[in-house]
Motif scaffolding. Structure first.
Motif, PDB file in Angstrom:
ATOM      1  N   ALA A   7       0.842  -1.192   0.000  1.00 59.89           N
ATOM      2  CA  ALA A   7       0.000   0.000   0.000  1.00 59.89           C
ATOM      3  C   ALA A   7       0.882   1.249   0.000  1.00 59.89           C
ATOM      4  CB  ALA A   7      -0.922  -0.014   1.210  1.00 59.89           C
ATOM      5  N   ASN A   8       1.610   1.410  -1.097  1.00 61.18           N
ATOM      6  CA  ASN A   8       2.527   2.531  -1.232  1.00 61.18           C
ATOM      7  C   ASN A   8       2.748   2.785  -2.717  1.00 61.18           C
ATOM      8  OD1 ASN A   8       4.282   4.582  -0.651  1.00 61.18           O
ATOM      9  ND2 ASN A   8       5.917   3.279   0.147  1.00 61.18           N
ATOM     10  N   TYR A   9       3.442   3.860  -3.052  1.00 63.52           N
ATOM     11  CA  TYR A   9       3.750   4.165  -4.439  1.00 63.52           C
ATOM     12  C   TYR A   9       5.166   3.705  -4.770  1.00 63.52           C
ATOM     13  CZ  TYR A   9      -0.226   7.418  -4.062  1.00 63.52           C
ATOM     14  OH  TYR A   9      -1.458   7.972  -3.866  1.00 63.52           O
ATOM     15  N   SER A  10       5.474   3.696  -6.048  1.00 64.88           N
ATOM     16  CA  SER A  10       6.848   3.454  -6.481  1.00 64.88           C
ATOM     17  C   SER A  10       7.681   4.702  -6.173  1.00 64.88           C
ATOM     18  CB  SER A  10       6.880   3.143  -7.977  1.00 64.88           C
ATOM     19  OG  SER A  10       6.372   4.237  -8.719  1.00 64.88           O
ATOM     20  N   LEU A  11       8.996   4.587  -6.314  1.00 67.80           N
ATOM     21  CA  LEU A  11       9.894   5.685  -5.951  1.00 67.80           C
ATOM     22  C   LEU A  11       9.604   6.979  -6.712  1.00 67.80           C
ATOM     23  CD1 LEU A  11      12.296   6.696  -4.350  1.00 67.80           C
ATOM     24  CD2 LEU A  11      13.801   5.759  -6.117  1.00 67.80           C
ATOM     25  N   PRO A  12       9.396   6.952  -8.032  1.00 71.49           N
ATOM     26  CA  PRO A  12       9.110   8.226  -8.734  1.00 71.49           C
ATOM     27  C   PRO A  12       7.842   8.913  -8.223  1.00 71.49           C
ATOM     28  CG  PRO A  12       9.725   6.514 -10.297  1.00 71.49           C
ATOM     29  CD  PRO A  12       9.537   5.830  -8.982  1.00 71.49           C
ATOM     30  N   ILE A  13       6.793   8.137  -7.954  1.00 75.99           N
ATOM     31  CA  ILE A  13       5.548   8.731  -7.463  1.00 75.99           C
ATOM     32  C   ILE A  13       5.736   9.258  -6.045  1.00 75.99           C
ATOM     33  CG2 ILE A  13       3.098   8.340  -7.045  1.00 75.99           C
ATOM     34  CD1 ILE A  13       3.878   8.246  -9.939  1.00 75.99           C
ATOM     35  N   ASN A  14       6.535   8.556  -5.234  1.00 75.71           N
ATOM     36  CA  ASN A  14       6.800   9.047  -3.881  1.00 75.71           C
ATOM     37  C   ASN A  14       7.519  10.396  -3.904  1.00 75.71           C
ATOM     38  OD1 ASN A  14       5.613   7.079  -2.292  1.00 75.71           O
ATOM     39  ND2 ASN A  14       7.417   5.769  -2.274  1.00 75.71           N
ATOM     40  N   LEU A  24       7.358  12.537  -6.343  1.00 77.53           N
ATOM     41  CA  LEU A  24       6.360  13.500  -6.816  1.00 77.53           C
ATOM     42  C   LEU A  24       5.439  13.925  -5.673  1.00 77.53           C
ATOM     43  CD1 LEU A  24       4.930  15.058  -9.066  1.00 77.53           C
ATOM     44  CD2 LEU A  24       3.579  12.976  -9.532  1.00 77.53           C
ATOM     45  N   LEU A  25       4.999  12.970  -4.844  1.00 77.43           N
ATOM     46  CA  LEU A  25       4.147  13.287  -3.702  1.00 77.43           C
ATOM     47  C   LEU A  25       4.879  14.181  -2.708  1.00 77.43           C
ATOM     48  CD1 LEU A  25       1.498  12.846  -2.159  1.00 77.43           C
ATOM     49  CD2 LEU A  25       2.508  10.773  -1.169  1.00 77.43           C
ATOM     50  N   THR A  26       6.171  13.915  -2.513  1.00 81.23           N
ATOM     51  CA  THR A  26       6.972  14.764  -1.623  1.00 81.23           C
ATOM     52  C   THR A  26       7.037  16.193  -2.141  1.00 81.23           C
ATOM     53  OG1 THR A  26       8.337  12.895  -0.892  1.00 81.23           O
ATOM     54  CG2 THR A  26       9.282  15.100  -0.672  1.00 81.23           C
ATOM     55  N   PHE A  27       7.325  16.347  -3.421  1.00 83.51           N
ATOM     56  CA  PHE A  27       7.413  17.685  -4.021  1.00 83.51           C
ATOM     57  C   PHE A  27       6.074  18.417  -3.929  1.00 83.51           C
ATOM     58  CE2 PHE A  27       6.788  20.350  -7.796  1.00 83.51           C
ATOM     59  CZ  PHE A  27       7.806  21.274  -7.612  1.00 83.51           C
ATOM     60  N   VAL A  28       4.991  17.706  -4.240  1.00 85.14           N
ATOM     61  CA  VAL A  28       3.667  18.321  -4.212  1.00 85.14           C
ATOM     62  C   VAL A  28       3.300  18.767  -2.795  1.00 85.14           C
ATOM     63  CG1 VAL A  28       1.199  17.837  -4.472  1.00 85.14           C
ATOM     64  CG2 VAL A  28       2.801  17.150  -6.262  1.00 85.14           C
ATOM     65  N   LEU A  41       8.996   9.458   3.952  1.00 87.91           N
ATOM     66  CA  LEU A  41       9.375   8.838   2.679  1.00 87.91           C
ATOM     67  C   LEU A  41      10.878   8.982   2.428  1.00 87.91           C
ATOM     68  CD1 LEU A  41       6.426   9.885   0.326  1.00 87.91           C
ATOM     69  CD2 LEU A  41       6.875   7.633   1.328  1.00 87.91           C
ATOM     70  N   ALA A  42      11.426  10.150   2.755  1.00 89.32           N
ATOM     71  CA  ALA A  42      12.858  10.358   2.552  1.00 89.32           C
ATOM     72  C   ALA A  42      13.682   9.466   3.482  1.00 89.32           C
ATOM     73  CB  ALA A  42      13.204  11.829   2.793  1.00 89.32           C
ATOM     74  N   ILE A  43      13.293   9.396   4.778  1.00 89.65           N
ATOM     75  CA  ILE A  43      14.018   8.550   5.723  1.00 89.65           C
ATOM     76  C   ILE A  43      13.923   7.080   5.314  1.00 89.65           C
ATOM     77  CG2 ILE A  43      14.084   7.741   8.112  1.00 89.65           C
ATOM     78  CD1 ILE A  43      13.153  10.509   8.950  1.00 89.65           C
ATOM     79  N   GLY A  44      12.724   6.669   4.903  1.00 93.23           N
ATOM     80  CA  GLY A  44      12.543   5.287   4.487  1.00 93.23           C
ATOM     81  C   GLY A  44      13.389   4.919   3.292  1.00 93.23           C
ATOM     82  N   GLU A  45      13.527   5.860   2.339  1.00 92.17           N
ATOM     83  CA  GLU A  45      14.317   5.592   1.136  1.00 92.17           C
ATOM     84  C   GLU A  45      15.812   5.529   1.450  1.00 92.17           C
ATOM     85  OE1 GLU A  45      15.400   4.771  -2.662  1.00 92.17           O
ATOM     86  OE2 GLU A  45      13.392   4.738  -1.763  1.00 92.17           O
ATOM     87  N   PHE A  46      16.299   6.461   2.255  1.00 94.04           N
ATOM     88  CA  PHE A  46      17.732   6.527   2.533  1.00 94.04           C
ATOM     89  C   PHE A  46      18.195   5.448   3.515  1.00 94.04           C
ATOM     90  CE2 PHE A  46      17.196  11.128   1.307  1.00 94.04           C
ATOM     91  CZ  PHE A  46      17.865  10.989   0.102  1.00 94.04           C
ATOM     92  N   THR A  47      17.288   4.944   4.352  1.00 89.50           N
ATOM     93  CA  THR A  47      17.670   3.919   5.328  1.00 89.50           C
ATOM     94  C   THR A  47      17.209   2.522   4.929  1.00 89.50           C
ATOM     95  OG1 THR A  47      15.638   4.258   6.629  1.00 89.50           O
ATOM     96  CG2 THR A  47      17.565   5.600   7.200  1.00 89.50           C
ATOM     97  N   GLY A  48      16.473   2.418   3.823  1.00 88.34           N
ATOM     98  CA  GLY A  48      15.983   1.112   3.399  1.00 88.34           C
ATOM     99  C   GLY A  48      14.842   0.586   4.251  1.00 88.34           C
ATOM    100  N   THR A  49      14.139   1.454   4.948  1.00 87.58           N
ATOM    101  CA  THR A  49      13.017   1.058   5.801  1.00 87.58           C
ATOM    102  C   THR A  49      11.727   1.059   4.994  1.00 87.58           C
ATOM    103  OG1 THR A  49      14.100   2.068   7.706  1.00 87.58           O
ATOM    104  CG2 THR A  49      11.750   1.585   7.920  1.00 87.58           C
ATOM    105  N   ASP A  50      10.949  -0.012   5.125  1.00 86.83           N
ATOM    106  CA  ASP A  50       9.667  -0.084   4.432  1.00 86.83           C
ATOM    107  C   ASP A  50       8.686   0.915   5.036  1.00 86.83           C
ATOM    108  OD1 ASP A  50      10.547  -2.108   2.772  1.00 86.83           O
ATOM    109  OD2 ASP A  50       9.917  -3.695   4.160  1.00 86.83           O
ATOM    110  N   VAL A  51       7.921   1.562   4.175  1.00 90.63           N
ATOM    111  CA  VAL A  51       6.906   2.522   4.599  1.00 90.63           C
ATOM    112  C   VAL A  51       5.590   2.167   3.921  1.00 90.63           C
ATOM    113  CG1 VAL A  51       6.172   4.939   4.590  1.00 90.63           C
ATOM    114  CG2 VAL A  51       8.582   4.373   4.955  1.00 90.63           C
ATOM    115  N   ILE A  52       4.552   1.998   4.698  1.00 88.24           N
ATOM    116  CA  ILE A  52       3.206   1.726   4.191  1.00 88.24           C
ATOM    117  C   ILE A  52       2.337   2.934   4.506  1.00 88.24           C
ATOM    118  CG2 ILE A  52       1.146   0.293   4.413  1.00 88.24           C
ATOM    119  CD1 ILE A  52       2.926  -2.071   5.010  1.00 88.24           C
ATOM    120  N   LEU A  53       1.768   3.536   3.470  1.00 91.11           N
ATOM    121  CA  LEU A  53       0.957   4.741   3.645  1.00 91.11           C
ATOM    122  C   LEU A  53      -0.542   4.458   3.653  1.00 91.11           C
ATOM    123  CD1 LEU A  53       2.803   7.332   1.357  1.00 91.11           C
ATOM    124  CD2 LEU A  53       2.877   7.162   3.849  1.00 91.11           C
ATOM    125  N   GLY A  54      -0.994   3.499   2.852  1.00 90.42           N
ATOM    126  CA  GLY A  54      -2.426   3.268   2.691  1.00 90.42           C
ATOM    127  C   GLY A  54      -3.099   2.787   3.969  1.00 90.42           C
TER     128      GLY A  54
END
Length: 387
Positions: free
Chosen positions: A177-184, A186-190, A329-342
């Motif tokens: 229940a999450n987006y792929s990296l490009p969409i994440n 984009l969501l961060t920027f938005v 999302l940034a912490i999860g990406e840089f540390t390799g931690t799974d993040v579920i948003l949905g």
């Protein structure tokens, strides 16, 4: 002078308590005790947190009067979100992996603030509005809000909450229940961009949309059609008083949230001893964390300043969404931690219902509007208890 010192007593006691919890084994010893001592310690710490929250609300109220609206309430919401982000980040970086941590945190804040606290705020404001009236209420007698500003808040809260907490469940570019990296990204920027644009308009050209419609414009300001407005802080209290209130408010917030975070294991132990679901622990911590904003909003509503109450509540919800999502999302990406948003389906339905109820239909509100929100909040809490 003596009254001022007495008012800061909870902060001094809280600071000493925090030092004691961090430098001694008192908390570890208490966790090994039976249920009654654990619950007693939890009750005492909760009382201290609420007393400190009252002091924080007092200083936030002073800042709001000195800085003017909406800048005054932004100080409180900004301080709370910084500390909240620090707690979530520290948990993700040092604690056990919890992919739903950010989602649960954001959803809890939204439900507590938009249902429970806003429901009570509307009821208080409506009762203040009808005090002394012997004739039946007319539509123009109801408590009023600036509908344009409230709609702007709710539109952005609805957009970000649906994009971040509901839509990931239907995304097909990720297995969870999450987006792929490009969409994440984009969501961060938005999220950050919309929040920055919103704040710029709120304290600048569109400031009048976030103040009470019955409040006269400050001397020296111009209407929206005439051009930008002057800085409202220039005509208010001395800078020393503003700095004093700001430092005491920030110190109270920091000590309060750190104590509430230290209480997490105590709450978990007490809940386990009583056989209650573990999800209730996050709810209790969330209530303690948002206590300063809740008390500030209720205090403003008691003075008949409903718009300032809503600025505090909506601002808290909006900053939680727009800043927590990018950070996690940034912490999860840089540390390799799974993040579920949905959210789960049940929580998604409750969120959508809440967003429908908080949307202003007119510029007038009554006790019934508050009661409907409180009903949703009570049902949500009940589901946390029985789940």
């Amino acid at each position: 002078m003596r009254a001022a010192v007495l008012r800061e007593t909870p902060l001094l006691i809280g600071l000493l308590t925090l030092i004691g919890l961090e430098t001694t084994h008192l908390l570890d010893w208490l966790l090994l005790q039976p249920a009654l001592p654990v619950l007693t310690g939890l009750a005492l710490l909760s009382l201290l947190v609420l007393l400190m929250a009252r002091g924080v609300a007092h200083h936030a109220d002073q800042l709001a009067e000195q800085l003017g609206e909406p800048l005054g309430t932004l100080v409180l919401t900004g301080s709370v979100i910084v500390i909240e982000l620090a707690l979530i980040a520290s948990t993700m970086l040092t604690g056990e992996s919890n992919p739903t941590l950010a989602r649960d945190s954001m959803f809890s804040v939204l439900m507590i603030v938009l249902t429970g606290v806003k429901g009570m705020t509307l009821i208080v404001a409506a009762r203040v509005q009808r005090q002394g009236r012997t004739q039946p209420m007319q539509p123009e007698d109801l408590a009023s809000v600036n509908q344009s500003g409230s709609s702007a808040y709710i539109n952005l809260i609805t957009t970000i909450s649906v994009l971040a907490l509901v839509l990931p469940n239907f995304s097909q570019d990720s297995l969870e229940a999450n987006y792929s990296l490009p969409i994440n990204w984009l969501l961060t920027f938005v999220s950050i961009s919309l929040y920055g644009i919103f704040l710029r308009g709120q304290v600048g050209r569109y400031r009048n949309l976030f103040i009470d419609t019955t409040q006269p414009q400050a001397s020296g300001t111009l209407s929206l059609a005439e051009g930008p407005m002057e800085d409202p802080t220039l005509s208010h209290g001395p800078q020393g008083s503003i700095l004093h209130s700001g430092v005491l408010m920030a110190a109270g917030l920091l000590v309060l949230v750190l104590i509430a975070e230290s209480m997490g294991s105590l709450i978990e132990t007490g809940i386990n001893d009583l056989g209650l679901p573990s999800s209730l622990g996050g709810l209790l911590v969330g209530v303690l964390v948002v206590a300063p904003e809740a008390l500030n909003a209720l205090q403003a509503a008691g003075k008949g300043e409903l718009q300032r109450s809503l600025n505090t509540l909506y601002g808290s919800s909006l900053s939680t969404l727009c800043l927590t999502v990018p950070a996690v999302l940034a912490i999860g990406e840089f540390t390799g931690t799974d993040v579920i948003l949905g959210l789960d389906p049940l929580e998604s339905v409750l969120l959508v219902l809440t967003l429908v109820l908080v949307r202003p239909i007119s510029g007038r509100v009554s006790e019934m509007d508050g009661l409907m929100l409180l009903t949703v909040g009570v049902v949500w809490v009940a589901l946390q208890v029985v789940s």
